[in-house]
Design a protein around this motif. Sequence first.
Motif, PDB file in Angstrom:
ATOM      1  N   ILE A  41       0.845  -1.205   0.000  1.00 11.04           N
ATOM      2  CA  ILE A  41       0.000   0.000   0.000  1.00 11.04           C
ATOM      3  C   ILE A  41       0.878   1.253   0.000  1.00 11.04           C
ATOM      4  O   ILE A  41       0.640   2.195  -0.755  1.00 11.04           O
ATOM      5  N   TYR A  42       1.937   1.253   0.815  1.00 12.14           N
ATOM      6  CA  TYR A  42       2.877   2.378   0.800  1.00 12.14           C
ATOM      7  C   TYR A  42       3.494   2.553  -0.588  1.00 12.14           C
ATOM      8  O   TYR A  42       3.724   3.673  -1.040  1.00 12.14           O
ATOM      9  N   LEU A  43       3.763   1.443  -1.242  1.00 11.99           N
ATOM     10  CA  LEU A  43       4.354   1.499  -2.568  1.00 11.99           C
ATOM     11  C   LEU A  43       3.448   2.265  -3.530  1.00 11.99           C
ATOM     12  O   LEU A  43       3.898   3.172  -4.244  1.00 11.99           O
ATOM     13  N   PHE A  44       2.163   1.922  -3.532  1.00 11.27           N
ATOM     14  CA  PHE A  44       1.255   2.622  -4.448  1.00 11.27           C
ATOM     15  C   PHE A  44       1.054   4.081  -4.039  1.00 11.27           C
ATOM     16  O   PHE A  44       0.895   4.956  -4.890  1.00 11.27           O
ATOM     17  N   LYS A  45       1.091   4.349  -2.741  1.00 12.00           N
ATOM     18  CA  LYS A  45       1.013   5.754  -2.304  1.00 12.00           C
ATOM     19  C   LYS A  45       2.233   6.517  -2.824  1.00 12.00           C
ATOM     20  O   LYS A  45       2.142   7.690  -3.203  1.00 12.00           O
ATOM     21  N   ALA A  46       3.383   5.847  -2.833  1.00 12.08           N
ATOM     22  CA  ALA A  46       4.607   6.477  -3.348  1.00 12.08           C
ATOM     23  C   ALA A  46       4.462   6.796  -4.829  1.00 12.08           C
ATOM     24  O   ALA A  46       4.847   7.876  -5.294  1.00 12.08           O
ATOM     25  N   VAL A  47       3.893   5.861  -5.583  1.00 12.70           N
ATOM     26  CA  VAL A  47       3.702   6.054  -7.024  1.00 12.70           C
ATOM     27  C   VAL A  47       2.793   7.261  -7.277  1.00 12.70           C
ATOM     28  O   VAL A  47       3.109   8.134  -8.090  1.00 12.70           O
ATOM     29  N   PHE A  48       1.684   7.306  -6.552  1.00 11.35           N
ATOM     30  CA  PHE A  48       0.747   8.419  -6.745  1.00 11.35           C
ATOM     31  C   PHE A  48       1.368   9.752  -6.339  1.00 11.35           C
ATOM     32  O   PHE A  48       1.231  10.749  -7.047  1.00 11.35           O
ATOM     33  N   PHE A  66       9.718  -3.487  -8.310  1.00  9.71           N
ATOM     34  CA  PHE A  66       8.856  -2.363  -8.673  1.00  9.71           C
ATOM     35  C   PHE A  66       9.102  -1.201  -7.705  1.00  9.71           C
ATOM     36  O   PHE A  66       9.206  -0.036  -8.114  1.00  9.71           O
ATOM     37  N   ALA A  67       9.217  -1.521  -6.420  1.00  8.50           N
ATOM     38  CA  ALA A  67       9.498  -0.489  -5.413  1.00  8.50           C
ATOM     39  C   ALA A  67      10.873   0.129  -5.677  1.00  8.50           C
ATOM     40  O   ALA A  67      11.072   1.342  -5.500  1.00  8.50           O
TER      41      ALA A  67
END
Length: 397
Positions: A102-109, A140-141
Amino acid sequence: HHHTHVLSSAASDVYKRQDMPRAIHLIEQHRQAMLNRDRWHVFEKWLTMLPEIEIEQRPELMMARVWICYFESKNTAIPPILAAAEALLSDTPEDRTLHGEIYLFKAVFSFWQGDISRSFKYIEDALERIPETQPMVRGFAEIYFGLAGHTNGQTETVLPVLSDLLSHSSMKSPRKLRIMVALVWMHLLSADLVAASIRNRQLTDAAIKNNSAAFTSWGAYNQGIIHFYRNELDSAIHYLKQAAETGYLILKRANVDCLAGLALAYQATLQTDRADQTIERIFELIDSLNDPTLLEIASACKERLSLMRGEAVLEQRLHHPAQASDGQPMVFFLEVPAITNCRVLIADGSDTSLMEAEKRLTSYLELNRAHHNTFRVIEIMALQSQAVGRQGRLDEA
């Protein structure tokens, strides 16, 4: 055909009744393995067989859905799913890796919205929680560790970390290929085309050896960018064409950019018909996608072709609202509408247009300097020189 159809619907009835727990368990067990093998579309099939209520109770299944949305470039669908998944998680060790994702996708956004320091913070949180036993998610991260790290001014720490990781021969290919991508992109942002080219050769060789069509395609796109910016147009066409043939394997934004670059390279080599055909391809590609951002890229590219052909600037295009003022990173894309709009203003050549172009370019220069994006800074300064020179300030130009 009829016979097998009856069988399969009978099977799915049984599946719906008795095997729901087993089906759910299977997806949860195999989700990472499927990601590692780039087989995310398999989840999609599986998830359609499950009732919505079952999915909504299970963060593992919701994360499967997040990846599907990501790969299909349905990005607006992702934040609400993440929020719902996060609400289901506890502080148990087994939920730790899901928190990491979830943190990963928050980072992407955060990255693409231009909140770079927050993005880098989220990436560090993600990397603390995503284990090496999940090579695809970890890799990916690490791509965003590279992108956000560079953009945040931490190349000196990030680059050596990623380079050192690559020397581990035991590393699994889903992760290795992604770390190579991160390094190529960091070198591109630094405008070091020589280093980018060397790393990209490595990436392409590894992608071919691992039979990864998606990364072979990314490698061709990267190589096309490198040749395009060296003005080696025949080579640029060769690689961008190759990348475009398997463009559906890379993200939509990159696929559109790849075709835009191809159109521009065709025009620069005076292959006007091919340039037009390529623009048509872009509009066909995005026709079904209902994405205003992609439409804007296609229109901007079309406009640049007009400028290259010496056609008059359309009046309505001059009063285009200033874009990119919200600090979104421009990375190394070949077509950035905000920059193209400055080209349009310069081509128009009236005093008001030139002053407007100069004003915008100055703010974009500041943004890209803050992002350590030397790649874009060089292009912006060349255009600034034109905008100032056409106003008669030749010494300054």
